[in-house]
Motif scaffolding. Structure first.
Motif, mmCIF file in Angstrom:
data_model
loop_
_atom_site.group_PDB
_atom_site.id
_atom_site.type_symbol
_atom_site.label_atom_id
_atom_site.label_comp_id
_atom_site.label_asym_id
_atom_site.label_seq_id
_atom_site.Cartn_x
_atom_site.Cartn_y
_atom_site.Cartn_z
ATOM 1 N N HIS A 177 0.862 -1.182 0.000
ATOM 2 C CA HIS A 177 0.000 0.000 0.000
ATOM 3 C C HIS A 177 0.899 1.232 0.000
ATOM 4 C CE1 HIS A 177 -3.735 -2.275 1.072
ATOM 5 N NE2 HIS A 177 -2.842 -3.098 1.589
ATOM 6 N N PRO A 178 1.018 1.938 -1.119
ATOM 7 C CA PRO A 178 2.032 2.998 -1.194
ATOM 8 C C PRO A 178 1.684 4.313 -0.512
ATOM 9 C CG PRO A 178 0.917 2.765 -3.308
ATOM 10 C CD PRO A 178 0.408 1.648 -2.429
ATOM 11 N N SER A 179 0.414 4.704 -0.462
ATOM 12 C CA SER A 179 0.101 6.056 0.003
ATOM 13 C C SER A 179 0.140 6.213 1.517
ATOM 14 C CB SER A 179 -1.273 6.494 -0.518
ATOM 15 O OG SER A 179 -1.219 6.763 -1.901
ATOM 16 N N ALA A 180 -0.305 5.217 2.264
ATOM 17 C CA ALA A 180 -0.423 5.356 3.716
ATOM 18 C C ALA A 180 0.903 5.671 4.411
ATOM 19 C CB ALA A 180 -1.057 4.102 4.316
ATOM 20 N N PRO A 181 2.044 5.134 3.967
ATOM 21 C CA PRO A 181 3.298 5.510 4.630
ATOM 22 C C PRO A 181 3.866 6.859 4.167
ATOM 23 C CG PRO A 181 3.435 3.304 3.643
ATOM 24 C CD PRO A 181 2.257 4.001 3.058
ATOM 25 N N VAL A 182 3.458 7.343 2.992
ATOM 26 C CA VAL A 182 4.104 8.524 2.412
ATOM 27 C C VAL A 182 3.276 9.791 2.581
ATOM 28 C CG1 VAL A 182 5.048 9.563 0.298
ATOM 29 C CG2 VAL A 182 5.385 7.132 0.746
ATOM 30 N N VAL A 241 7.306 11.576 -5.443
ATOM 31 C CA VAL A 241 8.671 11.037 -5.426
ATOM 32 C C VAL A 241 8.764 9.855 -4.458
ATOM 33 C CG1 VAL A 241 11.062 11.551 -4.792
ATOM 34 C CG2 VAL A 241 9.758 13.181 -6.178
ATOM 35 N N GLY A 242 8.159 9.968 -3.275
ATOM 36 C CA GLY A 242 8.184 8.874 -2.319
ATOM 37 C C GLY A 242 7.478 7.634 -2.831
ATOM 38 N N VAL A 243 6.309 7.821 -3.436
ATOM 39 C CA VAL A 243 5.558 6.687 -3.995
ATOM 40 C C VAL A 243 6.312 6.067 -5.156
ATOM 41 C CG1 VAL A 243 3.452 6.072 -5.266
ATOM 42 C CG2 VAL A 243 3.298 7.460 -3.188
ATOM 43 N N GLU A 244 6.971 6.900 -5.960
ATOM 44 C CA GLU A 244 7.746 6.369 -7.076
ATOM 45 C C GLU A 244 8.836 5.413 -6.591
ATOM 46 O OE1 GLU A 244 9.272 5.896 -11.043
ATOM 47 O OE2 GLU A 244 7.326 6.356 -10.155
ATOM 48 N N VAL A 245 9.540 5.798 -5.553
ATOM 49 C CA VAL A 245 10.595 4.937 -5.009
ATOM 50 C C VAL A 245 9.992 3.636 -4.470
ATOM 51 C CG1 VAL A 245 12.296 4.717 -3.156
ATOM 52 C CG2 VAL A 245 12.197 6.806 -4.532
ATOM 53 N N GLU A 246 8.909 3.740 -3.722
ATOM 54 C CA GLU A 246 8.257 2.536 -3.194
ATOM 55 C C GLU A 246 7.868 1.574 -4.312
ATOM 56 O OE1 GLU A 246 5.500 3.517 0.581
ATOM 57 O OE2 GLU A 246 4.936 4.500 -1.274
ATOM 58 N N CYS A 247 7.151 2.098 -5.299
ATOM 59 C CA CYS A 247 6.582 1.220 -6.333
ATOM 60 C C CYS A 247 7.658 0.608 -7.215
ATOM 61 C CB CYS A 247 5.563 1.997 -7.175
ATOM 62 S SG CYS A 247 4.038 2.378 -6.281
ATOM 63 N N LYS A 248 8.737 1.350 -7.484
ATOM 64 C CA LYS A 248 9.797 0.765 -8.302
ATOM 65 C C LYS A 248 10.564 -0.288 -7.506
ATOM 66 C CE LYS A 248 8.571 2.692 -12.006
ATOM 67 N NZ LYS A 248 9.047 3.953 -12.540
ATOM 68 N N LEU A 249 10.735 -0.065 -6.215
ATOM 69 C CA LEU A 249 11.333 -1.117 -5.384
ATOM 70 C C LEU A 249 10.433 -2.352 -5.353
ATOM 71 C CD1 LEU A 249 12.760 0.893 -2.349
ATOM 72 C CD2 LEU A 249 14.082 -0.552 -3.902
ATOM 73 N N ALA A 250 9.129 -2.140 -5.185
ATOM 74 C CA ALA A 250 8.196 -3.272 -5.141
ATOM 75 C C ALA A 250 8.184 -4.038 -6.451
ATOM 76 C CB ALA A 250 6.793 -2.772 -4.797
ATOM 77 N N THR A 251 8.458 -3.344 -7.548
ATOM 78 C CA THR A 251 8.514 -3.986 -8.862
ATOM 79 C C THR A 251 9.747 -4.879 -8.993
ATOM 80 O OG1 THR A 251 7.326 -2.137 -9.872
ATOM 81 C CG2 THR A 251 8.570 -3.554 -11.354
ATOM 82 N N LEU A 252 10.855 -4.432 -8.417
ATOM 83 C CA LEU A 252 12.112 -5.153 -8.577
ATOM 84 C C LEU A 252 12.349 -6.221 -7.521
ATOM 85 C CD1 LEU A 252 14.542 -2.210 -9.486
ATOM 86 C CD2 LEU A 252 13.464 -3.846 -11.041
ATOM 87 N N GLY A 271 8.570 6.873 2.832
ATOM 88 C CA GLY A 271 8.327 7.997 3.731
ATOM 89 C C GLY A 271 9.574 8.831 3.939
ATOM 90 N N ALA A 272 10.726 8.168 4.039
ATOM 91 C CA ALA A 272 11.988 8.886 4.215
ATOM 92 C C ALA A 272 12.344 9.695 2.981
ATOM 93 C CB ALA A 272 13.106 7.890 4.546
ATOM 94 N N VAL A 273 12.176 9.113 1.804
ATOM 95 C CA VAL A 273 12.520 9.820 0.569
ATOM 96 C C VAL A 273 11.585 11.010 0.350
ATOM 97 C CG1 VAL A 273 12.563 9.630 -1.949
ATOM 98 C CG2 VAL A 273 13.607 7.851 -0.546
#
Length: 467
Positions: free
Chosen positions: A100-105, A129-140, A161-163
């Protein structure tokens, strides 16, 4: 260049003007959705407990969406992130590893933007930007990560959240690497807590820890600047696999943004996503057949083994948190009412003899072709209903409305928002908040958004208190 530095470089170099307008438009849908579901959860027992623990006041720097005043930016992110995930009605990343990408960011960047009096454009760009990092990590990331029992929203979400927070603070690439290192040591969350109040707490902790990591890095607090790829770092410890490399991260981040392609999903049902394919199948069967409950002998639901693992077994489903993770309960409700909505998670309804009896007719299993991890990309939900006259009807669902390419229309997103926000704010204030969120990029300060939210509550707490 390793993946930690690649993420930091991407975040530091991305400017508001680099974000396509279509990405901004889609991201605003998710801002609306996340605020809506968080408001809906603010009337529940999870909200009541975190409100007591947070002990908000009138003097804090960031607002608590549960209506209990203000606190520090980090604690506001914790409370609001927990609320955003409390109903399991928040969005989902479309990637191999579910999260779930939005709740932490979003709670992290809105709390920090409110504390620093930053603009709506600052907040939504940091969120993207934060969601982008999450989702690309989740993809890889390898599915081995999820298979080990980690809650990806808690782990990857802490980095997101950090990014996002680091972007708001305009940290240098070097300091973002340290923020990621700090966040890496704060990340954690177990699937063993699915179906309990602690699952949404994972998202709140990820948001809080993301804010803290960025704030510490801003003051030159240090960590291992290669925390993802280092020996005994995140990739190794959390089972991310071999695909999370620096070159691969540089290749995928922002190319295109995940909000643009493949997109991020929005939920139609307030249940774990692992129930949704079978819910689509049941609703399709119900629309084309007249189902009489007394004539139903058995309902068979075939799902992927990863979905089977995260769902709860039917015995002992008594609470709303448990029911959100019960395919048997979701299917029983959908058969009876032709829908499943927030009203179905009243504990008296969950425990009713009628629904408990219907649940006992539902049998969930994993077919041979969905038993290996690699088959997740080909997953389906097959529902077969056996009737008392010997006839059998079935439907196989392979797509979920709300997930790409079947995006929800703006009016559907707005309806969901009003369904969630009206009971808390009233229609007039809900409309005002929606209008403000729809133009977030033009809002001069995030405090304007929070002001609308607080006015709708009359400045005080809303919802049940624990005795």
């Amino acid at each position: 260049m390793g993946p930690t530095e690649a993420i930091a470089e991407f975040a530091a170099r991305t400017k508001a003007e680099d974000i396509p307008s279509e990405v901004l438009t889609r991201a605003k849908q998710h801002v609306v959705d996340t605020l809506g579901v968080a408001l809906a959860s603010s009337r529940g027992s999870i909200s009541a407990i975190v409100r007591e623990v947070a002990r908000g006041s009138t003097e804090g720097e960031a607002s608590l969406w549960c209506g209990a005043g203000k606190s520090t930016a980090a604690d506001a992110a914790w409370v609001n992130g927990t609320l955003a995930h409390a109903l399991d009605f928040d969005d989902g990343g479309v990637a191999l590893t579910p999260m779930h990408p939005s709740a932490p960011v979003l709670p992290a960047v809105l709390a920090l933007a409110e504390a620093r009096n930053l603009s709506g454009m600052d907040a939504i760009c940091a969120y993207i930007v934060g969601v982008e990092v999450e989702c690309k990590l989740a993809t890889l990331i390898s599915l081995e990560h999820y298979h080990r029992g980690w809650h990806s929203t808690a782990i990857i979400g802490t980095l997101g959240g950090a990014v996002g927070s680091a972007w708001l603070l305009r940290l240098s690439p070097e300091k973002i690497c340290h923020a990621l290192g700090i966040a890496s040591s704060m990340a954690g969350g177990l699937q063993a807590n699915f179906g309990s109040m602690t699952k949404p707490l994972h998202a709140g902790q990820a948001a809080r820890n993301g804010v803290l990591a960025a704030l510490l890095a801003e003051k030159s607090f240090t960590a291992n600047p290669s925390s993802l790829e280092a020996e005994k770092g995140m990739i190794e410890v959390f089972g991310f696999g071999d695909s999370v490399t620096g070159p691969r991260m540089r290749e995928v981040l922002g190319r295109p943004f995940h909000f643009l392609s493949p997109g991020v999903s929005l939920k139609r049902f307030p249940t774990c996503t692992s129930t949704h394919l079978c819910l689509e199948a049941v609703l399709a069967l119900r629309s084309s057949n007249r189902l009489v409950r007394d004539r139903i002998e058995k309902v068979e639901c075939a799902i992927h083994q990863l979905d089977f693992r995260v769902l709860l077994r039917p015995d002992g489903i008594r609470t709303a948190e448990q029911a959100r993770f019960s395919l048997e309960y979701a299917v029983a409700v959908a058969i009876r009412d032709g829908e499943i909505s927030l009203r179905h998670f009243d504990e008296a309804m969950i425990q009713s003899a009628e629904l408990q009896g219907l649940m006992r007719k539902v049998h969930v299993f994993v077919p041979p072709e969905l038993q290996d991890i690699e088959s997740r990309g080909r997953r389906f939900g097959l529902v077969t209903i056996h009737l008392s006259d010997g006839s059998v009807i079935s439907h196989r669902a392979t797509q979920i409305r709300g997930q790409p390419p079947l995006f929800l229309a703006e009016e559907e997103v707005d309806k969901k928002f009003f369904d969630c926000a009206d009971p808390v704010l009233g229609r007039a204030k809900a409309e005002e908040l929606l209008e403000t969120l729809r133009r977030i990029e033009t809002v001069s300060g995030v405090r304007e958004i929070v002001s609308v939210l607080r006015k709708g509550r009359g400045g005080g707490p809303v919802g049940p208190r624990r005795s």
